[in-house]
Design a protein around this motif. Structure first.
Motif, PDB file in Angstrom:
ATOM      1  N   MET B   1       0.764  -1.387  -0.207  1.00  0.00           N
ATOM      2  CA  MET B   1      -0.133   0.463  -0.104  1.00  0.00           C
ATOM      3  C   MET B   1       0.860   1.326   0.031  1.00  0.00           C
ATOM      4  O   MET B   1       0.272   2.284  -0.760  1.00  0.00           O
ATOM      5  CB  MET B   1      -1.345  -0.267   0.517  1.00  0.00           C
ATOM      6  N   GLN B   2       1.445   1.074   0.928  1.00  0.00           N
ATOM      7  CA  GLN B   2       2.806   2.211   0.990  1.00  0.00           C
ATOM      8  C   GLN B   2       3.423   2.815  -0.139  1.00  0.00           C
ATOM      9  O   GLN B   2       3.746   3.862  -1.272  1.00  0.00           O
ATOM     10  CB  GLN B   2       3.498   1.877   2.090  1.00  0.00           C
ATOM     11  N   GLN B   3       4.120   1.762  -1.145  1.00  0.00           N
ATOM     12  CA  GLN B   3       5.130   1.765  -2.128  1.00  0.00           C
ATOM     13  C   GLN B   3       3.952   2.127  -3.411  1.00  0.00           C
ATOM     14  O   GLN B   3       4.244   3.208  -3.726  1.00  0.00           O
ATOM     15  CB  GLN B   3       4.922   0.026  -2.440  1.00  0.00           C
ATOM     16  N   LEU B   4       2.438   1.583  -3.133  1.00  0.00           N
ATOM     17  CA  LEU B   4       1.625   2.787  -4.266  1.00  0.00           C
ATOM     18  C   LEU B   4       1.034   3.897  -4.221  1.00  0.00           C
ATOM     19  O   LEU B   4       1.899   4.000  -5.484  1.00  0.00           O
ATOM     20  CB  LEU B   4      -0.010   2.009  -4.203  1.00  0.00           C
ATOM     21  N   ILE B   5       1.382   4.012  -2.748  1.00  0.00           N
ATOM     22  CA  ILE B   5       1.391   5.797  -2.693  1.00  0.00           C
ATOM     23  C   ILE B   5       2.247   6.576  -2.879  1.00  0.00           C
ATOM     24  O   ILE B   5       2.165   7.419  -3.243  1.00  0.00           O
ATOM     25  CB  ILE B   5       0.674   6.008  -0.553  1.00  0.00           C
ATOM     26  N   PHE B   6       3.671   5.968  -2.637  1.00  0.00           N
ATOM     27  CA  PHE B   6       4.835   6.628  -2.822  1.00  0.00           C
ATOM     28  C   PHE B   6       5.091   6.816  -4.143  1.00  0.00           C
ATOM     29  O   PHE B   6       5.373   7.582  -5.065  1.00  0.00           O
ATOM     30  CB  PHE B   6       5.922   5.370  -2.964  1.00  0.00           C
ATOM     31  N   PHE B   7       4.288   4.909  -5.554  1.00  0.00           N
ATOM     32  CA  PHE B   7       4.699   5.271  -6.669  1.00  0.00           C
ATOM     33  C   PHE B   7       3.586   6.699  -7.359  1.00  0.00           C
ATOM     34  O   PHE B   7       3.833   7.916  -8.496  1.00  0.00           O
ATOM     35  CB  PHE B   7       3.829   4.514  -7.223  1.00  0.00           C
ATOM     36  N   ARG B   9       2.887   8.971  -5.839  1.00  0.00           N
ATOM     37  CA  ARG B   9       3.435  10.354  -5.776  1.00  0.00           C
ATOM     38  C   ARG B   9       4.928  11.485  -6.436  1.00  0.00           C
ATOM     39  O   ARG B   9       4.519  11.496  -6.648  1.00  0.00           O
ATOM     40  CB  ARG B   9       4.071  10.445  -3.933  1.00  0.00           C
ATOM     41  N   LYS B  10       5.709  10.068  -6.888  1.00  0.00           N
ATOM     42  CA  LYS B  10       6.328  10.324  -8.441  1.00  0.00           C
ATOM     43  C   LYS B  10       5.483  10.572  -8.988  1.00  0.00           C
ATOM     44  O   LYS B  10       6.501  11.408  -9.226  1.00  0.00           O
ATOM     45  CB  LYS B  10       7.508   8.697  -7.612  1.00  0.00           C
ATOM     46  N   TYR B  11       5.025   9.795  -9.152  1.00  0.00           N
ATOM     47  CA  TYR B  11       4.486   9.653 -11.097  1.00  0.00           C
ATOM     48  C   TYR B  11       3.352  10.849 -11.043  1.00  0.00           C
ATOM     49  O   TYR B  11       2.462  10.565 -12.259  1.00  0.00           O
ATOM     50  CB  TYR B  11       4.574   8.501 -11.474  1.00  0.00           C
ATOM     51  N   LYS B  12       3.058  11.414  -9.955  1.00  0.00           N
ATOM     52  CA  LYS B  12       1.761  12.061 -10.134  1.00  0.00           C
ATOM     53  C   LYS B  12       1.465  13.732 -11.458  1.00  0.00           C
ATOM     54  O   LYS B  12       0.493  13.295 -11.984  1.00  0.00           O
ATOM     55  CB  LYS B  12       1.408  12.610  -8.637  1.00  0.00           C
ATOM     56  N   TYR B  13       2.845  14.085 -11.984  1.00  0.00           N
ATOM     57  CA  TYR B  13       2.497  14.598 -12.990  1.00  0.00           C
ATOM     58  C   TYR B  13       2.020  14.127 -14.243  1.00  0.00           C
ATOM     59  O   TYR B  13       1.470  14.865 -15.043  1.00  0.00           O
ATOM     60  CB  TYR B  13       3.647  15.483 -13.095  1.00  0.00           C
ATOM     61  N   PHE B  14       3.007  13.029 -14.057  1.00  0.00           N
ATOM     62  CA  PHE B  14       2.862  11.981 -15.389  1.00  0.00           C
ATOM     63  C   PHE B  14       1.710  11.195 -15.199  1.00  0.00           C
ATOM     64  O   PHE B  14       0.344  11.319 -16.558  1.00  0.00           O
ATOM     65  CB  PHE B  14       3.547  10.981 -15.488  1.00  0.00           C
ATOM     66  N   LEU B  15       0.685  10.926 -14.435  1.00  0.00           N
ATOM     67  CA  LEU B  15      -0.729  10.201 -14.318  1.00  0.00           C
ATOM     68  C   LEU B  15      -1.808  11.104 -14.210  1.00  0.00           C
ATOM     69  O   LEU B  15      -3.086  10.799 -15.165  1.00  0.00           O
ATOM     70  CB  LEU B  15      -0.267  10.120 -12.694  1.00  0.00           C
ATOM     71  N   TYR B  16      -1.858  12.813 -14.152  1.00  0.00           N
ATOM     72  CA  TYR B  16      -1.875  13.291 -13.517  1.00  0.00           C
ATOM     73  C   TYR B  16      -2.804  13.870 -15.693  1.00  0.00           C
ATOM     74  O   TYR B  16      -3.356  13.892 -16.490  1.00  0.00           O
ATOM     75  CB  TYR B  16      -2.222  15.204 -13.726  1.00  0.00           C
TER      76      TYR B  16
END
Lengths: 168, 276
Positions: B1-7, B9-16
């Protein structure tokens, strides 16, 4: 606050300019300038990256509403808004730390030229590929991209020349 | 779960970016299927209103050329009236029709185009007539010079028209001097030239022959002008394709007429029942 207001004004100015005037220009029947992407060139570099993505998506979508084209302008302008950061780093040799003091007007013309040409051609290529929506008339996509890019850039440089002179 | 949140957070720009891009793509794809593109269209309240304002300005500038077109059309109509008056005065014995109940099959609704495009692969027009004026999807749009397109979506005041300059457009057409018919399509190359496909091989034609609508569909009445034959594209191959030069200048369209077909439902019911 004043800066935000200016950006919103610029947003609507470019939107209306594109929809009411430039969309009706069909030079040699097929060449059409898409000047609205100037918004993405001049959007302040110190602002959040998310607001740029949202604004360019909305600008593209508004123009789509008027040209019955689904989401092609939104898609193309969103893409160059996304890669703006990377092209910026390559062309101007700067990092994100320089954003606060960066101004497009103070850079040498050669670098600005490279920067705008790269973004314009990528935008127009995506736009015309999506307009065509098949591999059938691919040579047409290339010629449309080149001619329209030249026209758009010509308008942009003329415009920026006129407006920057006024300020100094 | 923490991994997912970390992921995230790291790629939020690309995901948006990805999220918005997916929205844009789905709108684009929807726009390419007939009757689905209702959200992004120039026939809604705001876009229709703004287009209406701008077209009323440009309309004023085109008054002179519009007048000559109207005079030309008046002349044709007057000639037709004279012909009809002549046939009333000199009655010919013809099979009696039901004169008590003379049902009209077609009705014309006038209007004008408020937005027009012709340089893309999928072109649409917007007209200032909508549901309030009885416009429904799949009605013919013509002007005095000939065929323009088919309505594809209407709001209360405006409608969007799928131009004949649209790769999705397929219209039944035939030769004026014979009853061989084919399908009218467009290859997206030149806005003055459309293609007639699937013509029977025994059809005889030459350059300059007139092409009209065939009346095999329930949308267009028979005999609406389309254009003249320009040249033969692929006479040798199995696909008999000819290039047709349109009478209409599709880059310059002002007043239009929409055609209502009162018998449309009846004909369609008949055909579907018959097929079952």
């Amino acid at each position: 606050m004043n800066k935000l207001f200016n950006n919103i004004l610029l947003f609507f100015f470019l939107f209306l300019l594109q929809v009411l005037i430039l969309n009706n220009i069909q030079l040699f029947d097929y060449v059409n300038p898409y000047l609205y992407i100037v918004f993405i060139f001049v959007y302040p570099y110190d602002k959040s990256k998310f607001s740029l993505l949202s604004f360019s998506f909305l600008l593209g979508l508004f123009i789509d509403f008027f040209s019955n084209s689904g989401g092609i302008h939104a898609s193309a302008s969103l893409f160059i808004a996304f890669i703006r950061l990377y092209v910026f780093k390559i062309v101007f040799q700067k990092t994100e730390a320089d954003f606060d003091f960066f101004s497009l007007n103070e850079e040498p013309f050669g670098k600005i030229f490279n920067y705008t040409v790269i973004l314009t051609i990528i935008h127009h290529f995506i736009l015309f590929s999506l307009i065509n929506f098949s591999f059938h008339n691919f040579p047409n996509v290339i010629t449309d991209t080149l001619f329209s890019s030249v026209f758009t850039l010509l308008l942009y440089f003329l415009g920026s020349f006129i407006f920057s002179r006024k300020q100094s | 779960m923490q991994q997912l949140i970390f992921f995230i957070r790291k790629y939020k720009y690309f995901l948006y970016f990805l999220l918005l891009q997916i929205i844009a793509f789905s709108l684009t794809i929807n726009n390419h299927s007939f009757h689905k593109s209702k959200f992004v269209s120039s026939a809604n309240y705001i876009t229709g209103g703004i287009n209406n304002k701008t077209s009323s300005i440009s309309e004023y500038l085109n008054l002179k050329s519009e007048n000559t077109i109207l005079v030309e059309e008046n002349k044709q109509l007057k000639n037709k009236v004279e012909k009809l008056l002549f046939s009333i005065k000199n009655p010919v014995t013809s099979p009696l029709k039901d004169t008590l109940n003379p049902l009209l099959q077609f009705e014309y609704v006038n209007g004008k185009t408020i937005a027009n495009e012709y340089s893309k692969t999928y072109n649409y027009l917007t007209i200032n007539r909508g549901k309030n004026h009885g416009i429904k999807p799949e009605m013919a749009v013509v002007n005095s010079k000939g065929i323009i397109g088919i309505t594809d979506y209407s709001s209360n005041k405006y409608s969007r028209v799928q131009s004949i300059l649209n790769k999705n457009s397929k219209i039944n057409a035939k030769f004026k001097n014979s009853d061989h018919f084919g399908t009218l399509t467009w290859n997206a190359k030149d806005y003055n030239i459309v293609q007639l496909e699937d013509i029977p091989r025994q059809a005889v034609y030459k350059t300059g022959d007139t092409i009209i609508t065939g009346g095999k569909s329930t949308i267009f009445p028979e005999g609406i002008l389309i254009g003249t034959i320009l040249e033969n594209l692929e006479s040798a191959s199995a696909l008999n394709v000819i290039n047709i030069k349109l009478f209409n200048d599709m880059s310059n369209i002002g007043p239009i007429y929409t055609i209502k077909n009162f018998d449309k439902e009846e004909i369609e019911n008949l055909e579907t029942n018959f097929n079952e």
